[in-house]
Scaffold this motif. Sequence first.
Motif, PDB file in Angstrom:
ATOM      1  N   THR A  30      39.764  -1.171 -11.850  1.00 21.39           N
ATOM      2  CA  THR A  30      40.757  -2.223 -11.686  1.00 21.39           C
ATOM      3  C   THR A  30      41.998  -1.981 -12.540  1.00 21.39           C
ATOM      4  OG1 THR A  30      38.966  -3.776 -11.255  1.00 21.39           O
ATOM      5  CG2 THR A  30      41.114  -4.713 -11.724  1.00 21.39           C
ATOM      6  N   GLU A  31      41.818  -1.649 -13.806  1.00 21.95           N
ATOM      7  CA  GLU A  31      42.964  -1.399 -14.692  1.00 21.95           C
ATOM      8  C   GLU A  31      43.742  -0.174 -14.253  1.00 21.95           C
ATOM      9  OE1 GLU A  31      44.272  -3.274 -17.186  1.00 21.95           O
ATOM     10  OE2 GLU A  31      42.840  -4.747 -16.447  1.00 21.95           O
ATOM     11  N   THR A  32      43.049   0.852 -13.826  1.00 22.36           N
ATOM     12  CA  THR A  32      43.707   2.069 -13.352  1.00 22.36           C
ATOM     13  C   THR A  32      44.552   1.770 -12.128  1.00 22.36           C
ATOM     14  OG1 THR A  32      41.900   3.406 -14.186  1.00 22.36           O
ATOM     15  CG2 THR A  32      43.314   4.427 -12.541  1.00 22.36           C
ATOM     16  N   ASN A  81      36.734  -1.089  -5.894  1.00 23.56           N
ATOM     17  CA  ASN A  81      37.251  -1.158  -7.275  1.00 23.56           C
ATOM     18  C   ASN A  81      36.428  -0.353  -8.268  1.00 23.56           C
ATOM     19  OD1 ASN A  81      39.475  -2.700  -6.638  1.00 23.56           O
ATOM     20  ND2 ASN A  81      38.411  -4.628  -6.969  1.00 23.56           N
ATOM     21  N   LYS A  82      35.718   0.660  -7.790  1.00 24.63           N
ATOM     22  CA  LYS A  82      34.955   1.545  -8.675  1.00 24.63           C
ATOM     23  C   LYS A  82      35.258   2.991  -8.295  1.00 24.63           C
ATOM     24  CE  LYS A  82      31.253  -1.563  -9.863  1.00 24.63           C
ATOM     25  NZ  LYS A  82      31.841  -2.015 -11.089  1.00 24.63           N
ATOM     26  N   ASP A 120      34.559   0.852 -13.505  1.00 25.93           N
ATOM     27  CA  ASP A 120      35.523  -0.076 -12.919  1.00 25.93           C
ATOM     28  C   ASP A 120      36.921   0.531 -12.941  1.00 25.93           C
ATOM     29  OD1 ASP A 120      36.417  -2.518 -11.798  1.00 25.93           O
ATOM     30  OD2 ASP A 120      37.048  -3.193 -13.784  1.00 25.93           O
ATOM     31  N   LYS A 165      46.065  -0.893 -11.432  1.00 26.63           N
ATOM     32  CA  LYS A 165      47.269  -1.629 -11.829  1.00 26.63           C
ATOM     33  C   LYS A 165      48.314  -0.710 -12.442  1.00 26.63           C
ATOM     34  CE  LYS A 165      44.855  -5.937 -12.883  1.00 26.63           C
ATOM     35  NZ  LYS A 165      44.453  -6.835 -13.977  1.00 26.63           N
ATOM     36  N   LYS A 166      47.864   0.322 -13.175  1.00 23.42           N
ATOM     37  CA  LYS A 166      48.771   1.156 -13.963  1.00 23.42           C
ATOM     38  C   LYS A 166      49.208   2.444 -13.270  1.00 23.42           C
ATOM     39  CE  LYS A 166      46.738  -0.347 -18.310  1.00 23.42           C
ATOM     40  NZ  LYS A 166      45.967   0.084 -19.477  1.00 23.42           N
ATOM     41  N   CYS A 167      48.378   2.990 -12.395  1.00 26.68           N
ATOM     42  CA  CYS A 167      48.630   4.309 -11.821  1.00 26.68           C
ATOM     43  C   CYS A 167      48.952   4.214 -10.338  1.00 26.68           C
ATOM     44  CB  CYS A 167      47.402   5.201 -12.015  1.00 26.68           C
ATOM     45  SG  CYS A 167      46.971   5.461 -13.728  1.00 26.68           S
TER      46      CYS A 167
END
Length: 88
Positions: A35-37, A81-82, A33, A39-41
């Motif tokens: 999704t977090e990446t 999202n993957k 996943d 948001k941050k990158c």
Amino acid sequence: MLDTQETTYTLVLLNGSIGTKNVHSIAQLKGVDATETMKKCKVFKNIEAVREYRKIRNRQLSSSEKKYYGMKYAVIGIKDNKFTGKAK
């Protein structure tokens, strides 16, 4: 957030022994996943833009990070999202 149906691209840092999550190959991330990446990158729609950014980031690594730790930035695709697991 970007449209999840089209492929987008980001950078991942390969190798090194700093931190707890070391990625040694793009294949390790296939299907994970993102999704977090996302948001941050930085996430790019254009492959040429992310390749230019990769060159800049790789130049910013110190010589010991490159030689001793084997660190480098690599381009990876994101779809639905993957991570796709494909290096460009």
